[in-house]
Design an enzyme around this catalytic site. Structure first.
Site, PDB file in Angstrom:
ATOM      1  N   GLU A 244     -41.946  -4.970   7.695  1.00 33.64           N
ATOM      2  CA  GLU A 244     -42.208  -4.043   6.594  1.00 33.64           C
ATOM      3  C   GLU A 244     -42.489  -4.799   5.303  1.00 33.64           C
ATOM      4  OE1 GLU A 244     -40.164   0.084   4.896  1.00 33.64           O
ATOM      5  OE2 GLU A 244     -38.892  -1.553   5.487  1.00 33.64           O
ATOM      6  N   SER A 376     -34.511  -2.692  -1.734  1.00 33.22           N
ATOM      7  CA  SER A 376     -34.593  -2.677  -3.201  1.00 33.22           C
ATOM      8  C   SER A 376     -34.729  -4.105  -3.756  1.00 33.22           C
ATOM      9  CB  SER A 376     -33.357  -2.000  -3.802  1.00 33.22           C
ATOM     10  OG  SER A 376     -32.268  -2.877  -3.709  1.00 33.22           O
ATOM     11  N   ASN A 377     -35.269  -4.211  -4.962  1.00 34.37           N
ATOM     12  CA  ASN A 377     -35.507  -5.541  -5.529  1.00 34.37           C
ATOM     13  C   ASN A 377     -34.215  -6.312  -5.774  1.00 34.37           C
ATOM     14  OD1 ASN A 377     -38.183  -5.062  -5.295  1.00 34.37           O
ATOM     15  ND2 ASN A 377     -38.684  -5.239  -7.471  1.00 34.37           N
ATOM     16  N   GLU A 378     -33.120  -5.579  -6.057  1.00 29.42           N
ATOM     17  CA  GLU A 378     -31.836  -6.287  -6.231  1.00 29.42           C
ATOM     18  C   GLU A 378     -31.461  -6.959  -4.911  1.00 29.42           C
ATOM     19  OE1 GLU A 378     -32.352  -3.150  -7.172  1.00 29.42           O
ATOM     20  OE2 GLU A 378     -32.150  -3.269  -9.343  1.00 29.42           O
TER      21      GLU A 378
END
Ligand SMILES: Cc1cc2nc3c(=O)[nH]c(=O)nc-3n(C[C@H](O)[C@H](O)[C@H](O)COP(=O)(O)OP(=O)(O)OC[C@H]3O[C@@H](n4cnc5c(N)ncnc54)[C@H](O)[C@@H]3O)c2cc1C
Length: 391
Positions: A244, A376-378
């Protein structure tokens, strides 16, 4: 690092460019170019044109319609699709469940699903996330209990993108509640017309309907729809999520939108006389974004050049992180260029305001999602810290 394409790869790029700009209907490409919403029919039609030419699922095994291309050629294919404003083949089919069935599925599942998945005869949805299981996916609670030849599924999925179009949904379900949470998960393929399955829309801040909740109440699923073996769903999910993140930095599309934005800036009058593009502050934002996109493009090429056996490179997290940040920054610049017209998203097509300006705020709002989905980017920062920086 060699930056120039070989003569063969350059010819391949021309071939792709020529096909995408002449074979995919202009009206579909115009819809993408103008940032309007594609209909289901347009997405299906475009994928079928690609599939008929063997260009929809190049990442699949060759026997199931894939191409024996180098990672660089796949990258060129992806860049040229975006440059030509061709919709990327539906990710749920082409990048997620297709490779999973080809890798883990029984021969029966492959025969039954792969050709229809490549051709978008079946529209797949992704049923992974739940209200308390997003980043912490292993906490999922939807259960599947074996009863004779079926599993009986109960629970809720959320954020199911385009689930309103879905024919089938690939789900992660809990088949063993007694073991360590990662070890009791399986993957089931579920027909979305099954009795007891309900899709409910979630309205988004941009006014669109892109995501849904999916509820399962005693949904009976034939046991033959299990992918691989029972309780290996976590390994399948890791394989799928790795895929993904490949191609998640939409460099080609962001470059195209930034170039369009330059055109908009040339048409707008700045506060100091000339055009907005001549305003030094606006010009410096363009220069900065162009440089960052170039750096990202070169990084993407380096990742492509070093990926072995088609396995996702850990640096794909860097691409996801930076790619989505730049996508969001470009959408913010377009809102600023539109100025007060950016507030007119409710105005119809007969408005005197240009379409790009009216669509700028909904697009900006919609793109807040990019730093959340696909991991998520975190969480990407954590992956980068652990696997690349060794912290
Ligand atoms: C528009 C959209 C479409 C989506 N489509 C689908 C879909 O089709 N199918 C599907 O299954 N899912 C889909 N998702 C779900 C998506 O994968 C999850 O939203 C995502 O994984 C984040 O999970 P969460 O929403 O539960 O947030 P949480 O995991 O609850 O996170 C909340 C906040 O905490 C932060 N956080 C969480 N864990 C950590 C950590 N370990 N360290 C640091 N910070 C942390 C997160 O970054 C975030 O800022 C979609 C989401 C969106 C927004």
């Amino acid at each position: 690092m060699k930056l120039e394409l070989s003569a063969e790869d350059a010819a391949f790029r021309e071939e792709m460019r020529d096909f995408f700009t002449t074979e995919v209907p202009q009206e579909i490409r115009d819809t993408v170019r103008e940032g309007r919403e594609l209909s289901k029919e347009q997405i299906v039609e475009s994928q079928r044109v690609l599939n008929a030419a063997g260009l929809a699922v190049p990442n699949w095994p060759v026997e199931w319609g894939g191409q024996d291309w180098s990672a660089l050629r796949r990258h060129i294919w992806h860049e040229e699709l975006q440059r030509a404003c061709v919709p990327i083949p539906l990710a749920f089919n082409a990048s997620m469940i297709g490779p999973v069935i080809a890798h883990f599925g029984s021969e029966e599942l492959k025969q039954r699903f792969l050709p229809q998945t490549a051709n978008l005869d079946i529209w797949w949805s992704q049923g992974f996330s739940e209200p308390d299981a997003g980043s912490d996916l292993a906490s999922l609670r939807t259960t599947a209990v074996r009863d004779g030849d079926d599993y009986v599924v109960n629970g809720q999925k959320t954020w199911t993108t385009l689930g309103q179009y879905g024919d089938w949904i690939f789900t992660l379900v809990r088949t063993d509640p007694e073991v360590k949470k990662q070890r009791g998960i399986s993957m089931l393929l579920i027909d979305m017309t099954s009795p007891g399955l309900t899709v409910r829309p979630i309205e988004l801040i941009d006014g669109g309907h892109e995501v849904n909740e999916v509820w399962f109440e005693d949904v009976r699923v034939p046991a033959e729809n299990l992918v691989g073996e029972e309780n290996i769903g976590w390994d399948i999910a890791k394989f799928l999520l790795g895929n993904e993140r490949v191609g998640v930095a939409p460099v080609g599309a962001t470059k195209r939108i930034l170039a369009q934005a330059k055109g908009f800036a040339k048409e707008q009058r700045g506060s100091r006389g000339g055009t907005l593009l001549e305003d030094p502050l606006v010009a410096s934002r363009f220069v900065e974004l162009e440089n960052e996109l170039l750096a990202l493009e070169l990084t993407a090429l380096r990742v492509v050049a070093h990926s072995a056996d088609g396995k996702p490179h850990p640096a794909s997290s860097v691409l996801k992180l930076k790619g989505t940040e730049l996508q969001q920054a470009v959408s913010e610049l377009v809102v600023d260029l539109a100025g007060p017209a950016s507030l007119a998203s409710g105005a119809g097509d007969d408005s005197a305001l240009p379409g790009w300006a009216r669509r700028s705020t909904p697009t900006y709002l919609n793109l807040r999602k990019a730093s959340i989905y696909g991991g998520s980017n975190e969480v990407q920062r954590q992956i980068i810290a652990r696997t690349i920086l060794g912290l």
